[in-house]
Design a protein around this motif. Structure first.
Motif, PDB file in Angstrom:
ATOM      1  N   SER A   1      50.143  47.509  35.467  1.00  0.00           N
ATOM      2  CA  SER A   1      50.041  47.633  34.007  1.00  0.00           C
ATOM      3  C   SER A   1      48.659  47.188  33.547  1.00  0.00           C
ATOM      4  O   SER A   1      48.128  46.182  34.021  1.00  0.00           O
ATOM      5  N   LYS A   2      48.094  47.912  32.611  1.00  0.00           N
ATOM      6  CA  LYS A   2      46.748  47.628  32.137  1.00  0.00           C
ATOM      7  C   LYS A   2      46.698  46.296  31.400  1.00  0.00           C
ATOM      8  O   LYS A   2      47.582  45.980  30.598  1.00  0.00           O
ATOM      9  N   ARG A   3      45.677  45.493  31.669  1.00  0.00           N
ATOM     10  CA  ARG A   3      45.453  44.219  30.992  1.00  0.00           C
ATOM     11  C   ARG A   3      44.015  44.164  30.502  1.00  0.00           C
ATOM     12  O   ARG A   3      43.219  45.048  30.793  1.00  0.00           O
ATOM     13  N   SER A   4      43.685  43.095  29.794  1.00  0.00           N
ATOM     14  CA  SER A   4      42.306  42.931  29.361  1.00  0.00           C
ATOM     15  C   SER A   4      41.416  42.806  30.589  1.00  0.00           C
ATOM     16  O   SER A   4      41.820  42.274  31.628  1.00  0.00           O
ATOM     17  N   ALA A   5      40.192  43.308  30.499  1.00  0.00           N
ATOM     18  CA  ALA A   5      39.277  43.315  31.637  1.00  0.00           C
ATOM     19  C   ALA A   5      39.079  41.911  32.183  1.00  0.00           C
ATOM     20  O   ALA A   5      38.978  40.943  31.446  1.00  0.00           O
ATOM     21  N   GLY A   6      39.040  41.810  33.486  1.00  0.00           N
ATOM     22  CA  GLY A   6      38.831  40.511  34.108  1.00  0.00           C
ATOM     23  C   GLY A   6      39.404  40.451  35.502  1.00  0.00           C
ATOM     24  O   GLY A   6      39.922  41.443  36.032  1.00  0.00           O
TER      25      GLY A   6
END
Length: 278
Positions: free
Chosen positions: A108-113
């Motif tokens: 699932s896509k999350r904030s970049a990092g």
């Protein structure tokens, strides 16, 4: 004639190391490491909230905004507005320290990092690793074939705050694919990374209460600047989604201090550090 040439080469090598050290020590403002203790120190020195707010807004998050730490900040006299800015800088859109729930899907896509998986078995507990930066520097060696010059940068704190739960920890990299110039892996002044292969996995040496890494070597007739591939630890990369990669070291890591290192400019390194407990 040959003697003068070798002497001249040695002098040039020393100048090269000196220039490299000066450049690496002059890290840009965004590469500073500024955490809870820095906020407390400036507060006790009488620095006003407006200055602290400006500094917090200009730097990446490296704060601990857990309940216990917020209470400690209050006890130290840090203004509510400053604490709120720290929380906002780290949490953002309702995410608490980058952690996701047990059993969440890493694809699932999350904030970049960069996230480390602290879960066990099929369950996942992804926690975001906040970057720090190398600072200062020192040279060792004499420039000979046996003892080449080495330029070493120090990493703040004697140990990483994030502890892995396995000797072969699993990591997940999330990249902002829509805008390659802005994101947690880059700044508006540098093109951000788009693949884990742009990082080097390093084991740091502990020296004088801090961790160190070698970023330049210079022998009598040859030299290099940057992370030596021979010093890097090999890791596997698997793309599991759009801009989402699963990463693991090829071999089990010995207890010690480690980090994924990204060169974010000609004189700056961003470090996503972790430790493997004994």
């Amino acid at each position: 004639m040959a003697t003068r040439s070798i002497a001249g080469d040695t002098m040039n090598l020393r100048k090269l190391i000196a220039v490299g050290l000066a450049l690496l020590c002059a890290a840009p403002a965004f590469a500073q490491d500024f955490g809870n203790q820095g906020v407390v120190t400036l507060t006790k020195a009488g620095v006003g909230p407006s200055v602290l707010l400006a500094k917090i807004a200009s730097l990446p998050c490296s704060y601990d905004v857990s309940t216990t730490s917020i209470l400690a900040l209050k006890d130290a006299g840090v203004a509510d507005a400053v604490i709120a800015a720290m929380v906002e800088r780290c949490v953002g859109a309702s995410k608490a320290q980058g952690a996701t729930g047990i059993g969440s899907d890493p694809a699932s896509k999350r904030s970049a990092g960069l996230y480390i998986d602290l879960g066990s078995g099929p369950a996942h507990q992804l926690v975001k690793i906040r970057p720090t930066t190398a600072s200062g520097g020192r040279t060792t060696g004499n420039g000979s074939l046996l003892f080449p010059f080495r330029l070493k940068l120090g990493i703040p704190r004697v140990s990483a705050q994030t502890a892995a739960t396995a000797s072969r920890p699993r990591f997940y990299f999330y990249f902002e694919t829509d805008d390659p110039r802005v994101g947690d892996f880059g700044t508006s002044a540098t093109v951000s990374a788009q693949s884990p292969t742009e990082f080097s996995l390093m084991r740091f040496k502990e020296k004088n209460g801090q961790r160190e890494m070698v970023v330049a070597k210079q022998k009598l007739f040859s030299g290099s600047i940057g992370i030596d591939p021979k010093d890097a630890i090999q890791f596997s990369v698997e793309e599991i989604g759009d801009g989402v990669f699963a990463v693991s070291p090829i071999e089990a890591l010995k207890p010690g201090e480690y980090g994924f290192v990204l060169r974010s400019g000609s004189d700056a390194y961003r470090i996503y550090d972790f430790r493997v407990p004994s």
